[in-house]
Design an enzyme around this catalytic site. Structure first.
Site, short mmCIF file in Angstrom:
data_model
loop_
_atom_site.label_atom_id
_atom_site.label_comp_id
_atom_site.label_asym_id
_atom_site.label_seq_id
_atom_site.Cartn_x
_atom_site.Cartn_y
_atom_site.Cartn_z
N ASN A 28 8.35 -3.58 3.32
CA ASN A 28 6.93 -3.35 3.52
C ASN A 28 6.49 -3.67 4.94
O ASN A 28 5.77 -2.89 5.58
CB ASN A 28 6.13 -4.20 2.53
CG ASN A 28 4.63 -4.03 2.67
OD1 ASN A 28 4.13 -2.93 2.87
ND2 ASN A 28 3.90 -5.12 2.56
N HIS A 49 0.84 -1.20 0.00
CA HIS A 49 0.00 0.00 0.00
C HIS A 49 0.88 1.25 0.00
O HIS A 49 1.87 1.33 0.73
CB HIS A 49 -0.85 0.07 1.27
CG HIS A 49 -2.01 -0.87 1.30
ND1 HIS A 49 -1.86 -2.23 1.44
CD2 HIS A 49 -3.35 -0.63 1.24
CE1 HIS A 49 -3.06 -2.80 1.46
NE2 HIS A 49 -3.98 -1.85 1.34
#
Length: 357
Positions: A173, A143
Site C-alpha cells: 500500500n 484505498h
C-alpha cells in the site's frame, strides 16, 4: 558491382521465398486487424450521452464493468460516490472494482488530506466492513479509488468509506501501490491525457485469509487504465504482500482472473494490447509518449457483453445515484483522432514484426 547487385537480389529473393507464408499470414492478419480494430477504436472515441452523467460518466462511454460470475453478483452493491463509483461485495466486504474518470482539469486541484475512515451505511449491517475489522489486523485500510485523485471535500470524504477499502499489506500500500497511483496521475497531468481507471482486489486460491468479522484479504490488487484519445491501454498487477512486485499486463489477463468484463465497450483486440505503462511518476516525461509493448494472445478475455446486461448494470448505478459532481465528457478533436491513427500504425508494425519472427 554487377555481381554485388546480383547477390543482393538473390538474398532478397531467398528471404522472400523462405518467408512467403509468414508474410502472407502477417498481411492477412494485419489487414483484418486494422479493419476490425481501427474502425472500432475511432468510433468508440465518441462517448454515449446519458441522463445520469453525474454517476455514469466515471465509466468509459457510460458503461460499467460487468460481473460475469453468479458468485460475484451475490450480495453486491452498486454504489455511486462523488467522483468515483464502486461495485461492493457483501461476501468479501470489499469493493470488487472502483471506477474513475481522470482529467488534467480534475487533478489540477489539490486539497489537504484529512483522514475520515467510516463505515458505509448504505450497505446492510451483515455485509458491512467495520472499522473494528481492521484494528490490530496488520493490514492497512487500502484505498482503491485513491484519496490523491479527489479534488474536493465531498469526494475526499467518500474515498474514506470502507466500501472503497481492502486489507492491503503495508509495504504494498505505502510503497509499490502508492507509486503506481502517482504514475497514473502523472500520465494525466504531465502528458495531458484523459484516463478511465478501474482498480480493485484479486482473490486467488481456495484458502483465503480474513480479518475481523470476515473481511477477505486479497492476494493481489490491480489497476486497469484506458486512455481513449490515444487508444493506450494496459493494467497493473501487484501481489498483496511485502515483495514490492508489480507488473504491467493486459486487461484480458485481469478479466480471466476476475470473472469481470472490465471494459465492455472495448473489443477483445483492444484488451489484448499492452503498452509500456510507467510504474512510477519519475518514469513519466511530458514529451515522452507511452509506446506499444506487445500483444497478449494467451489470456482468456471476458465474453462479449449483451445490450441487456449493459442496460441492467447502468440501471443499478442510476437508481443508486448520489449527488456527484458533474465532470465534463471528453471532447474529441481532429488532433486526437490523428493521434489514435498514429498509435494504430505503430501497433500494426509491431504486430507485423512479431509474426515475421
Amino acid at each position: 558491382m554487377a555481381r554485388r547487385t546480383a547477390r543482393k537480389s538473390k538474398t532478397k529473393f531467398t528471404f522472400l521465398s523462405q518467408n512467403v507464408g509468414k508474410i502472407l499470414l502477417a498481411l492477412l492478419a494485419t489487414s483484418s486487424f486494422a479493419i476490425a480494430f481501427g474502425n472500432e477504436k475511432i468510433s468508440k472515441l465518441i462517448p454515449l450521452q446519458s441522463t445520469n452523467s453525474g454517476c455514469l460518466n466515471q465509466f468509459y462511454r457510460d458503461v460499467p464493468p460487468l460481473l460475469n460470475k453468479d458468485s460475484l453478483q451475490k450480495d453486491s452493491y452498486a454504489l455511486c460516490f462523488n467522483d468515483f463509483n464502486v461495485m461492493y461485495s457483501g461476501i468479501s466486504k470489499t469493493p470488487l472494482w472502483t471506477a474513475e474518470y481522470l482529467t488534467p482539469q480534475r487533478l489540477s486541484i489539490k486539497i489537504k488530506r484529512e483522514d475520515s475512515f467510516h463505515e458505509e451505511t448504505r450497505v446492510a449491517e451483515r455485509h458491512r466492513a467495520l472499522l473494528s475489522d481492521y484494528r490490530g489486523s496488520g493490514y492497512d485500510r487500502g484505498h482503491m479509488a485513491p484519496n490523491g485523485d479527489m479534488n474536493n471535500k465531498a469526494a475526499q470524504y467518500d474515498s474514506f468509506s470502507l466500501a472503497n477499502m481492502v486489507p492491503q499489506a503495508p509495504k504494498n500500500n505505502q510503497e509499490v501501490w502508492r507509486k503506481v497511483e502517482e504514475a497514473v496521475r502523472s500520465i494525466v497531468t504531465k502528458q495531458h491525457k484523459d484516463a478511465y481507471v478501474l482498480t480493485g482486489p484479486i482473490f486467488e486460491g481456495q484458502r483465503l485469509k480474513t480479518i475481523g468479522n470476515g473481511v477477505i484479504v486479497p492476494t493481489a490488487v490491480y489497476k486497469a487504465v484506458y486512455l481513449p484519445k490515444q487508444g493506450i491501454i494496459g493494467a497493473y498487477y501487484a501481489p498483496n504482500n511485502a515483495s514490492l512486485q508489480v507488473k504491467v499486463v493486459s486487461v484480458c489477463y485481469l478479466e480471466e482472473k476476475l470473472g469481470i468484463n472490465l471494459f465492455p465497450q472495448l473489443t477483445e483486440q483492444q484488451k489484448r494490447n499492452i503498452y509500456q505503462l510507467p510504474v512510477s511518476a519519475q518514469q513519466v516525461k511530458a514529451n515522452k509518449e507511452i509506446h506499444y509493448s506487445h500483444w497478449d494472445g494467451h489470456s482468456q478475455c471476458a465474453e462479449e457483453a449483451t445490450t441487456e446486461s449493459i442496460q441492467a448494470q447502468q440501471n443499478q448505478f442510476s437508481s443508486g445515484r448520489t449527488q456527484a459532481a458533474e465532470s465534463p465528457l471528453p471532447h474529441i478533436d481532429e488532433e486526437a483522432k490523428q493521434a489514435v491513427i498514429r498509435q494504430l500504425v505503430d501497433m500494426l508494425v509491431q504486430y507485423f514484426l512479431q509474426l515475421l519472427r
